[in-house]
Design a protein around this motif. Sequence first.
Motif, PDB file in Angstrom:
ATOM      1  N   LEU A   5      -0.933  -2.495  -2.099  1.00 19.51           N
ATOM      2  CA  LEU A   5      -1.192  -1.572  -1.666  1.00 19.51           C
ATOM      3  C   LEU A   5      -0.605  -1.510  -0.495  1.00 19.51           C
ATOM      4  O   LEU A   5      -1.260  -2.058   0.670  1.00 19.51           O
ATOM      5  N   ILE A   6       0.309  -1.020   0.070  1.00 15.26           N
ATOM      6  CA  ILE A   6       1.112  -0.716   1.259  1.00 15.26           C
ATOM      7  C   ILE A   6       1.380   1.562   1.447  1.00 15.26           C
ATOM      8  O   ILE A   6       0.495   2.026   0.579  1.00 15.26           O
ATOM      9  N   GLY A   7       0.788   1.295   2.780  1.00 15.27           N
ATOM     10  CA  GLY A   7       0.995   2.475   3.406  1.00 15.27           C
ATOM     11  C   GLY A   7       0.601   2.582   4.288  1.00 15.27           C
ATOM     12  O   GLY A   7      -0.188   1.959   5.103  1.00 15.27           O
ATOM     13  N   TYR A   8       0.687   3.325   5.537  1.00 17.55           N
ATOM     14  CA  TYR A   8       0.504   4.388   6.441  1.00 17.55           C
ATOM     15  C   TYR A   8      -1.143   4.453   6.329  1.00 17.55           C
ATOM     16  O   TYR A   8      -1.907   4.536   5.069  1.00 17.55           O
ATOM     17  N   MET A   9      -1.692   4.162   7.619  1.00 15.17           N
ATOM     18  CA  MET A   9      -3.447   4.286   7.419  1.00 15.17           C
ATOM     19  C   MET A   9      -3.973   6.472   7.371  1.00 15.17           C
ATOM     20  O   MET A   9      -3.225   6.820   7.921  1.00 15.17           O
ATOM     21  N   GLY A  10      -4.413   5.769   6.371  1.00 20.08           N
ATOM     22  CA  GLY A  10      -4.809   7.083   5.715  1.00 20.08           C
ATOM     23  C   GLY A  10      -4.602   7.798   4.707  1.00 20.08           C
ATOM     24  O   GLY A  10      -4.511   8.556   3.874  1.00 20.08           O
ATOM     25  N   SER A  11      -3.746   6.781   4.214  1.00 21.77           N
ATOM     26  CA  SER A  11      -2.692   6.744   2.658  1.00 21.77           C
ATOM     27  C   SER A  11      -3.681   6.897   2.199  1.00 21.77           C
ATOM     28  O   SER A  11      -3.279   6.889   0.366  1.00 21.77           O
ATOM     29  N   GLY A  12      -4.919   5.984   1.805  1.00 23.18           N
ATOM     30  CA  GLY A  12      -6.012   5.897   0.736  1.00 23.18           C
ATOM     31  C   GLY A  12      -5.792   4.720  -0.406  1.00 23.18           C
ATOM     32  O   GLY A  12      -6.151   4.190  -1.278  1.00 23.18           O
ATOM     33  N   LYS A  13      -5.458   3.605   0.690  1.00 19.22           N
ATOM     34  CA  LYS A  13      -5.356   2.461   0.428  1.00 19.22           C
ATOM     35  C   LYS A  13      -5.619   1.744  -0.873  1.00 19.22           C
ATOM     36  O   LYS A  13      -6.334   1.032  -1.484  1.00 19.22           O
ATOM     37  N   VAL A 100       3.429  -1.716  -4.367  1.00 17.15           N
ATOM     38  CA  VAL A 100       3.403  -0.088  -4.439  1.00 17.15           C
ATOM     39  C   VAL A 100       2.710   0.926  -2.950  1.00 17.15           C
ATOM     40  O   VAL A 100       2.608   0.350  -2.517  1.00 17.15           O
ATOM     41  N   TYR A 101       3.671   1.583  -2.315  1.00 14.35           N
ATOM     42  CA  TYR A 101       3.755   2.081  -1.754  1.00 14.35           C
ATOM     43  C   TYR A 101       3.131   3.562  -2.030  1.00 14.35           C
ATOM     44  O   TYR A 101       3.721   4.048  -2.681  1.00 14.35           O
ATOM     45  N   LEU A 102       1.975   4.042  -1.271  1.00 17.43           N
ATOM     46  CA  LEU A 102       1.689   5.295  -0.850  1.00 17.43           C
ATOM     47  C   LEU A 102       2.008   6.519   0.258  1.00 17.43           C
ATOM     48  O   LEU A 102       1.703   6.097   0.933  1.00 17.43           O
ATOM     49  N   LYS A 103       2.803   7.160  -0.484  1.00 18.05           N
ATOM     50  CA  LYS A 103       4.229   7.562   0.054  1.00 18.05           C
ATOM     51  C   LYS A 103       2.900   9.446   0.848  1.00 18.05           C
ATOM     52  O   LYS A 103       2.791  10.013  -0.595  1.00 18.05           O
ATOM     53  N   THR A 104       2.577   9.504   1.716  1.00 21.63           N
ATOM     54  CA  THR A 104       1.615  10.952   2.023  1.00 21.63           C
ATOM     55  C   THR A 104       2.296  11.390   3.125  1.00 21.63           C
ATOM     56  O   THR A 104       2.631  10.786   3.502  1.00 21.63           O
ATOM     57  N   PRO A 105       2.193  12.589   2.529  1.00 19.14           N
ATOM     58  CA  PRO A 105       2.768  13.471   3.940  1.00 19.14           C
ATOM     59  C   PRO A 105       1.969  14.007   4.956  1.00 19.14           C
ATOM     60  O   PRO A 105       1.160  12.939   4.657  1.00 19.14           O
ATOM     61  N   LEU A 106       3.636  13.722   6.194  1.00  9.38           N
ATOM     62  CA  LEU A 106       2.828  12.983   7.736  1.00  9.38           C
ATOM     63  C   LEU A 106       1.718  14.505   7.835  1.00  9.38           C
ATOM     64  O   LEU A 106       1.067  13.786   8.502  1.00  9.38           O
ATOM     65  N   ILE A 153       7.123   2.814  -5.349  1.00  8.89           N
ATOM     66  CA  ILE A 153       6.783   3.884  -4.586  1.00  8.89           C
ATOM     67  C   ILE A 153       5.810   5.216  -5.265  1.00  8.89           C
ATOM     68  O   ILE A 153       6.486   6.106  -6.197  1.00  8.89           O
ATOM     69  N   VAL A 154       5.255   5.854  -4.761  1.00  9.00           N
ATOM     70  CA  VAL A 154       4.339   6.678  -5.627  1.00  9.00           C
ATOM     71  C   VAL A 154       3.350   7.698  -4.127  1.00  9.00           C
ATOM     72  O   VAL A 154       3.350   7.653  -3.443  1.00  9.00           O
ATOM     73  N   GLU A 155       4.193   9.392  -4.823  1.00  5.70           N
ATOM     74  CA  GLU A 155       3.988   9.983  -3.907  1.00  5.70           C
ATOM     75  C   GLU A 155       2.326  10.749  -4.040  1.00  5.70           C
ATOM     76  O   GLU A 155       2.077  10.613  -5.216  1.00  5.70           O
ATOM     77  N   ALA A 166      -3.531   7.338 -11.641  1.00  3.40           N
ATOM     78  CA  ALA A 166      -2.933   7.582 -13.431  1.00  3.40           C
ATOM     79  C   ALA A 166      -1.676   7.316 -12.717  1.00  3.40           C
ATOM     80  O   ALA A 166      -0.776   6.913 -13.582  1.00  3.40           O
ATOM     81  N   LYS A 167      -0.609   7.483 -12.059  1.00  5.57           N
ATOM     82  CA  LYS A 167       0.814   8.006 -11.300  1.00  5.57           C
ATOM     83  C   LYS A 167       0.773   5.931 -11.557  1.00  5.57           C
ATOM     84  O   LYS A 167       1.673   6.108 -11.739  1.00  5.57           O
ATOM     85  N   ILE A 168       0.216   4.998 -10.692  1.00  6.07           N
ATOM     86  CA  ILE A 168       0.117   3.792 -10.607  1.00  6.07           C
ATOM     87  C   ILE A 168       0.612   3.052 -12.133  1.00  6.07           C
ATOM     88  O   ILE A 168       1.047   2.424 -12.247  1.00  6.07           O
ATOM     89  N   VAL A 169      -0.722   3.453 -12.670  1.00 12.15           N
ATOM     90  CA  VAL A 169      -0.652   2.894 -14.020  1.00 12.15           C
ATOM     91  C   VAL A 169       0.852   2.833 -14.957  1.00 12.15           C
ATOM     92  O   VAL A 169       0.807   2.108 -15.490  1.00 12.15           O
ATOM     93  N   GLU A 170       1.259   4.471 -14.840  1.00 10.90           N
ATOM     94  CA  GLU A 170       2.245   4.609 -15.893  1.00 10.90           C
ATOM     95  C   GLU A 170       3.405   3.662 -15.363  1.00 10.90           C
ATOM     96  O   GLU A 170       3.910   3.131 -16.063  1.00 10.90           O
TER      97      GLU A 170
END
Length: 173
Positions: A5-13, A100-106, A153-155, A166-170
Amino acid sequence: MKIVLIGYMGSGKSTIGKLLAKKQNLPFKDLDQEIQIAEGMSISEIFSKKGEIYFRRVENETLKNLLALNEGFVLATGGGTPCYADSLDAMLNCADAVSVYLKTPLPILCDRLMNEKGVRPLLSHLNTREEMLEFVGIHLFERAHFYNQAEVIVETANDAPKEVVAKIVERLL
């Protein structure tokens, strides 16, 4: 399978990673914790005593060592992990790993991080939401090139952690 899992801090990794690991019946690993164990000190101590360049080298080596293991797991990386050295290439070129990028809005990141300033030394100097928006916005812009190379990439938006899992598993099927 290794799910990174990758993404910015706070994205929920870490939160998503633990739930995903349980759902996939895999162990959960946190890259920062692995580094702290190997170095015998906290990430903050490593930064203050040995500097960021040393930390990034150890981070890269620890990541590669984990990816070389002959076992599956879910790994939560640090927000900067894919952006330094050849860490992203190591993830993308590992045959039994998927990034997997956890893409979280700013705005969501800023709301979360404003509440976590006390435990995130990089953010301790930011006093207002506007300062947080500018700081995180600049980082996201700089890091987007790396994050967007993830295989999945998961929004996340305002989705509950179970919905993100669930989105990731799918997407992994």
